[in-house]
Design an enzyme around this catalytic site. Structure first.
Site, PDB file in Angstrom:
ATOM      1  N   ARG A 225     -37.344  -9.189 -16.539  1.00 22.81           N
ATOM      2  CA  ARG A 225     -38.025 -10.608 -17.490  1.00 22.81           C
ATOM      3  C   ARG A 225     -39.505  -9.547 -17.314  1.00 22.81           C
ATOM      4  O   ARG A 225     -40.162  -8.448 -17.090  1.00 22.81           O
ATOM      5  CB  ARG A 225     -38.288 -11.379 -17.064  1.00 22.81           C
ATOM      6  N   HIS A 273     -34.979  -7.289 -25.816  1.00 23.66           N
ATOM      7  CA  HIS A 273     -34.388  -8.143 -24.859  1.00 23.66           C
ATOM      8  C   HIS A 273     -33.550  -7.936 -25.262  1.00 23.66           C
ATOM      9  O   HIS A 273     -32.726  -8.673 -25.669  1.00 23.66           O
ATOM     10  CB  HIS A 273     -35.185  -8.827 -25.403  1.00 23.66           C
TER      11      HIS A 273
HETATM   12  P1  NDP Z   1     -29.230 -14.548  -9.561  1.00 15.80           P
HETATM   13  O1  NDP Z   1     -30.256 -16.129  -9.263  1.00 15.80           O
HETATM   14  O2  NDP Z   1     -27.658 -14.561  -9.706  1.00 15.80           O
HETATM   15  O3  NDP Z   1     -29.669 -13.544  -8.410  1.00 15.80           O
HETATM   16  C1  NDP Z   1     -30.961 -13.374  -8.277  1.00 15.80           C
HETATM   17  C2  NDP Z   1     -31.041 -12.288  -7.034  1.00 15.80           C
HETATM   18  O4  NDP Z   1     -32.077 -12.033  -6.790  1.00 15.80           O
HETATM   19  C3  NDP Z   1     -30.043 -12.626  -5.589  1.00 15.80           C
HETATM   20  O5  NDP Z   1     -29.870 -11.722  -5.056  1.00 15.80           O
HETATM   21  C4  NDP Z   1     -31.309 -13.513  -4.419  1.00 15.80           C
HETATM   22  O6  NDP Z   1     -31.866 -13.376  -4.066  1.00 15.80           O
HETATM   23  C5  NDP Z   1     -32.408 -12.019  -5.675  1.00 15.80           C
HETATM   24  N1  NDP Z   1     -33.891 -12.862  -5.704  1.00 15.80           N
HETATM   25  C6  NDP Z   1     -34.859 -13.847  -5.808  1.00 15.80           C
HETATM   26  N2  NDP Z   1     -36.154 -14.693  -5.836  1.00 15.80           N
HETATM   27  C7  NDP Z   1     -36.438 -12.897  -5.061  1.00 15.80           C
HETATM   28  C8  NDP Z   1     -37.226 -12.278  -3.701  1.00 15.80           C
HETATM   29  N3  NDP Z   1     -38.153 -13.213  -3.826  1.00 15.80           N
HETATM   30  N4  NDP Z   1     -37.010 -11.630  -2.869  1.00 15.80           N
HETATM   31  C9  NDP Z   1     -35.913 -11.294  -3.124  1.00 15.80           C
HETATM   32  N5  NDP Z   1     -34.836 -10.805  -3.998  1.00 15.80           N
HETATM   33  C10 NDP Z   1     -34.920 -12.466  -4.442  1.00 15.80           C
HETATM   34  O7  NDP Z   1     -29.541 -13.548 -11.023  1.00 15.80           O
HETATM   35  P2  NDP Z   1     -28.965 -12.800 -11.555  1.00 15.80           P
HETATM   36  O8  NDP Z   1     -28.234 -12.398 -11.369  1.00 15.80           O
HETATM   37  O9  NDP Z   1     -27.625 -14.456 -12.821  1.00 15.80           O
HETATM   38  O10 NDP Z   1     -29.832 -13.091 -12.611  1.00 15.80           O
HETATM   39  C11 NDP Z   1     -30.847 -12.089 -12.528  1.00 15.80           C
HETATM   40  C12 NDP Z   1     -32.006 -12.429 -13.960  1.00 15.80           C
HETATM   41  O11 NDP Z   1     -31.511 -11.173 -15.109  1.00 15.80           O
HETATM   42  C13 NDP Z   1     -32.300 -13.498 -14.598  1.00 15.80           C
HETATM   43  O12 NDP Z   1     -32.630 -14.078 -14.084  1.00 15.80           O
HETATM   44  C14 NDP Z   1     -32.865 -13.162 -16.047  1.00 15.80           C
HETATM   45  O13 NDP Z   1     -34.177 -13.172 -15.597  1.00 15.80           O
HETATM   46  C15 NDP Z   1     -32.226 -11.598 -16.461  1.00 15.80           C
HETATM   47  N6  NDP Z   1     -31.671 -11.734 -17.538  1.00 15.80           N
HETATM   48  C16 NDP Z   1     -31.964 -10.457 -18.302  1.00 15.80           C
HETATM   49  C17 NDP Z   1     -31.093 -10.430 -19.317  1.00 15.80           C
HETATM   50  C18 NDP Z   1     -31.296  -9.143 -20.078  1.00 15.80           C
HETATM   51  O14 NDP Z   1     -30.970  -9.183 -20.959  1.00 15.80           O
HETATM   52  N7  NDP Z   1     -33.043  -8.786 -19.856  1.00 15.80           N
HETATM   53  C19 NDP Z   1     -29.827 -10.692 -19.414  1.00 15.80           C
HETATM   54  C20 NDP Z   1     -29.269 -12.004 -18.588  1.00 15.80           C
HETATM   55  C21 NDP Z   1     -29.967 -11.928 -17.687  1.00 15.80           C
HETATM   56  P3  NDP Z   1     -30.287 -13.916  -2.901  1.00 15.80           P
HETATM   57  O15 NDP Z   1     -29.325 -13.553  -3.531  1.00 15.80           O
HETATM   58  O16 NDP Z   1     -30.675 -14.291  -1.618  1.00 15.80           O
HETATM   59  O17 NDP Z   1     -30.651 -15.324  -2.966  1.00 15.80           O
END
Ligand code: NDP
Length: 310
Positions: A225, A273
């Site tokens: 994002r 995007h």
């Molecule tokens: P998930 O929720 O499955 O994974 C998020 C990961 O981030 C997890 O490993 C989580 O840790 C980690 N995380 C979250 N907060 C923290 C923090 N404060 N410190 C450390 N690690 C953190 O999300 P997805 O993989 O499905 O998607 C990720 C993002 O990709 C989406 O939220 C979206 O914004 C973006 N996206 C962008 C697209 C584009 O076209 N540009 C398309 C699709 C998605 P833990 O596993 O320990 O909870």
């Protein structure tokens, strides 16, 4: 069956309706604006819903988000506390993310940015190909998308690390956890890939303090994002030569302002995007199956924790 209210706010509304109707005709999924008996609506399917959507359906119990990131819903002040939010898990996006990041990582690993500059100067100069295990990739976020990216990139022989909130065990991936280990993760990373959700804890994480901890000549690829990135900090670090380049897919304001400095910056590649998009048939199948599970009191995955924001 009471109607389930679909909001996409875009021309793709009819594509989604057609796909839901094809796969789940019994679920009675309708365009939100066509529903007359709004009090009966308990479930919704949305992408970036307007406040009017939540005002129209006061008895909503849950909404399915048509994407992985739910930041646009959680920042909407009209979303009632009791409404559960359910996100897409992968939904065909992991493979697209793998393609997107691989493409740009190979761009830098094989010095294509240097060759592009040389071509402009009619300059013939091959560079020595490094061993892939000298190319240290670091993935911020090891969730649905980040963990599959790590697995995919192992095939290139890169040295892969990942950072997440909770400890992960992924074969061939060095994992780092929490704020305490972020510095060590950054210091060993020369290609930083962001796949974090946008939450209060991750907003602005790609800032001067963190990006300057990357080694000299590192590159940054943000496929998550725009709110993760502090634009002026990135430009400062590119202009000072600390960072070699950046690839940006998402922006704080979209579409990106035509006057924005990113467009013409020589060391920034940007895409509108499009890194990964929800695949209609896969996501409709996932949402329809989960809605059926909820209606028969079965557990589902993909529920958003309103406290952490993802
Ligand atoms: P998930 O929720 O499955 O994974 C998020 C990961 O981030 C997890 O490993 C989580 O840790 C980690 N995380 C979250 N907060 C923290 C923090 N404060 N410190 C450390 N690690 C953190 O999300 P997805 O993989 O499905 O998607 C990720 C993002 O990709 C989406 O939220 C979206 O914004 C973006 N996206 C962008 C697209 C584009 O076209 N540009 C398309 C699709 C998605 P833990 O596993 O320990 O909870």
């Amino acid at each position: 069956m009471n109607p389930c209210a679909l909001f996409t706010g875009s021309e793709s509304n009819h594509l989604w309706l057609t796909e839901f109707e094809r796969q789940f005709p019994q679920l009675n999924i309708q365009d939100w604006q066509n529903i007359v008996d709004t009090q009966t609506v308990e479930y919704g399917i949305v992408w970036q819903p307007s406040p009017a959507y939540f005002q129209r359906f006061p008895n909503l119990k849950a909404v399915f988000n048509l994407g992985a990131g739910v930041d646009a819903i959680l920042s909407n002040p009209a979303v009632p506390e009791q409404v559960q939010i359910i996100r897409i898990e992968d939904g065909g996006m992991a493979q697209q993310m793998n393609e997107y990041f691989s493409y740009f990582l190979l761009h830098y690993y094989r010095d294509m940015d240097l060759y592009q500059q040389q071509q402009k100067q009619n300059h013939w100069q091959p560079h020595t190909v490094k061993s892939p295990n000298q190319f240290r990739v670091g993935i911020l976020g090891l969730g649905q998308l980040g963990s599959q990216l790590a697995e995919h990139l192992r095939g290139y022989g890169f040295d892969i690390a990942g950072w997440s909130q909770s400890k992960k065990h992924l074969e061939g991936v060095t994992t780092y956890t929490g704020d305490d280990q972020l510095k060590n993760f950054l210091q060993r990373t020369n290609a930083l890939c962001c796949l974090l959700p946008l939450t209060p804890a991750t907003r602005g994480i790609l800032n001067h303090q963190h990006l300057s901890q990357l080694p000299q000549g590192a590159v940054v690829i943000n496929g998550a994002r725009g709110g993760h990135l502090v634009a002026t900090d990135l430009i400062d670090l590119l202009d000072s030569g600390h960072l070699r380049g950046a690839v940006l897919d998402a922006f704080e304001q979209e579409p990106l302002d035509p006057q924005h400095a990113f467009w013409q910056h020589p060391n920034i590649l940007l895409t509108p995007h499009c890194a990964a998009q929800s695949e209609h048939h896969v996501c409709a199948q996932q949402i329809g199956s989960k809605l059926k599970a909820i209606l028969s009191n079965q557990p589902i995955t993909g529920l958003i924790n309103r406290n952490t924001g993802y």
